[in-house]
Design a protein around this motif. Structure first.
Motif, short mmCIF file in Angstrom:
data_model
loop_
_atom_site.label_atom_id
_atom_site.label_comp_id
_atom_site.label_asym_id
_atom_site.label_seq_id
_atom_site.Cartn_x
_atom_site.Cartn_y
_atom_site.Cartn_z
N ALA A 1 0.83 -1.21 0.00
CA ALA A 1 0.00 0.00 0.00
C ALA A 1 0.86 1.25 0.00
CB ALA A 1 -0.89 0.00 1.24
N LEU A 2 0.20 2.35 -0.33
CA LEU A 2 0.76 3.67 -0.12
C LEU A 2 -0.16 4.35 0.88
CD1 LEU A 2 2.26 6.25 -2.39
CD2 LEU A 2 0.20 6.90 -1.16
N MET A 3 0.41 4.87 1.95
CA MET A 3 -0.36 5.61 2.93
C MET A 3 -0.15 7.10 2.70
SD MET A 3 -0.28 5.87 7.13
CE MET A 3 1.44 6.26 7.24
N LEU A 4 -1.25 7.84 2.62
CA LEU A 4 -1.21 9.29 2.60
C LEU A 4 -1.72 9.77 3.95
CD1 LEU A 4 -1.02 12.12 1.30
CD2 LEU A 4 -3.35 11.75 0.43
N SER A 5 -0.86 10.49 4.67
CA SER A 5 -1.26 11.02 5.96
C SER A 5 -0.90 12.49 6.05
CB SER A 5 -0.59 10.25 7.10
OG SER A 5 0.78 10.59 7.18
N HIS B 1 4.99 5.81 2.21
CA HIS B 1 4.31 6.84 3.00
C HIS B 1 4.52 8.20 2.36
CE1 HIS B 1 3.66 8.60 7.33
NE2 HIS B 1 2.79 9.05 6.46
N VAL B 2 3.42 8.87 2.05
CA VAL B 2 3.45 10.25 1.56
C VAL B 2 2.78 11.11 2.62
CG1 VAL B 2 2.66 11.85 -0.21
CG2 VAL B 2 3.39 9.55 -0.86
N ILE C 1 -4.16 4.06 1.14
CA ILE C 1 -4.81 4.28 2.42
C ILE C 1 -4.63 5.74 2.77
CG2 ILE C 1 -4.69 3.77 4.89
CD1 ILE C 1 -3.75 0.93 4.07
N VAL C 2 -5.74 6.44 2.98
CA VAL C 2 -5.67 7.86 3.34
C VAL C 2 -6.12 8.00 4.79
CG1 VAL C 2 -7.94 8.39 2.34
CG2 VAL C 2 -6.30 10.23 2.72
#
Length: 179
Positions: A45-49, A74-75, A113-114
């Motif tokens: 996954a890529l998590m945007l937080s 992670h972005v 995933i945001v």
């Protein structure tokens, strides 16, 4: 140390620095030129937080609780979903889409995933404090932004799943229905 020894050591250090500069430039040029690149391993996954310092550890713990320890990119953008889609932050929007494309190319991610959070300063700056001055308004605005974000991801990359959560300042989170 003898004069010849220090010269050899200095020359060796210069050669290593030159090598590192060239190696870094070559790697960057490969990405910019569209050269196929591969990274070892796979991220699921890529998590945007958000960038909020109050929740950094909670974001990591959240991903670990989802079974994604060392399995995500992670972005971080102020406002998370807002930062990725708002006209107010156009440069951030461009950065996010570039990062997403690289994560797909290098790590073959399967989902985005945001993680938005309550009491977000970026929402207050972009939309005004009155837009999020009650828990109900805050939930509604975050849900709307995350749904708009999810739709934009799906338009560009229909193969990716998109899931969203709204996190409280105590680290608890609630899943937001994005469809």
């Amino acid at each position: 140390m003898c004069e010849g020894c220090s010269t050899k050591a200095r020359d060796g250090a210069i050669a290593r620095r030159q090598f590192m500069r060239l190696a870094a430039a070559g790697a960057g040029a490969g990405l910019l030129a569209g050269t196929p690149a591969a990274a070892s391993g796979k991220a699921r996954a890529l998590m945007l937080s958000c960038m909020d310092y109050r929740l950094v550890d909670d974001f990591v713990r959240f991903m670990e609780d989802k079974g994604l320890h060392d399995a995500y990119d992670h972005v971080t953008l102020a406002g998370a979903s807002l930062g990725a889609i708002s006209d107010r932050f156009a440069a951030w929007r461009s950065t996010f889409w570039s990062h997403l494309d690289v994560a797909i190319q290098l790590h073959h991610i399967e989902e985005v995933i945001v993680l938005d959070h309550r009491d977000c300063g970026a929402y207050k700056l972009a939309l005004g404090e009155e837009a999020v001055d009650t828990p109900e308004k805050e939930t509604l605005v975050h849900t709307e932004m995350m749904r708009t974000f999810a739709l934009a991801v799906k338009q560009r990359h229909p193969e990716l799943a998109v899931r969203g959560w709204l996190m409280a300042l105590d680290g608890t989170s609630e899943e937001v229905r994005l469809a």
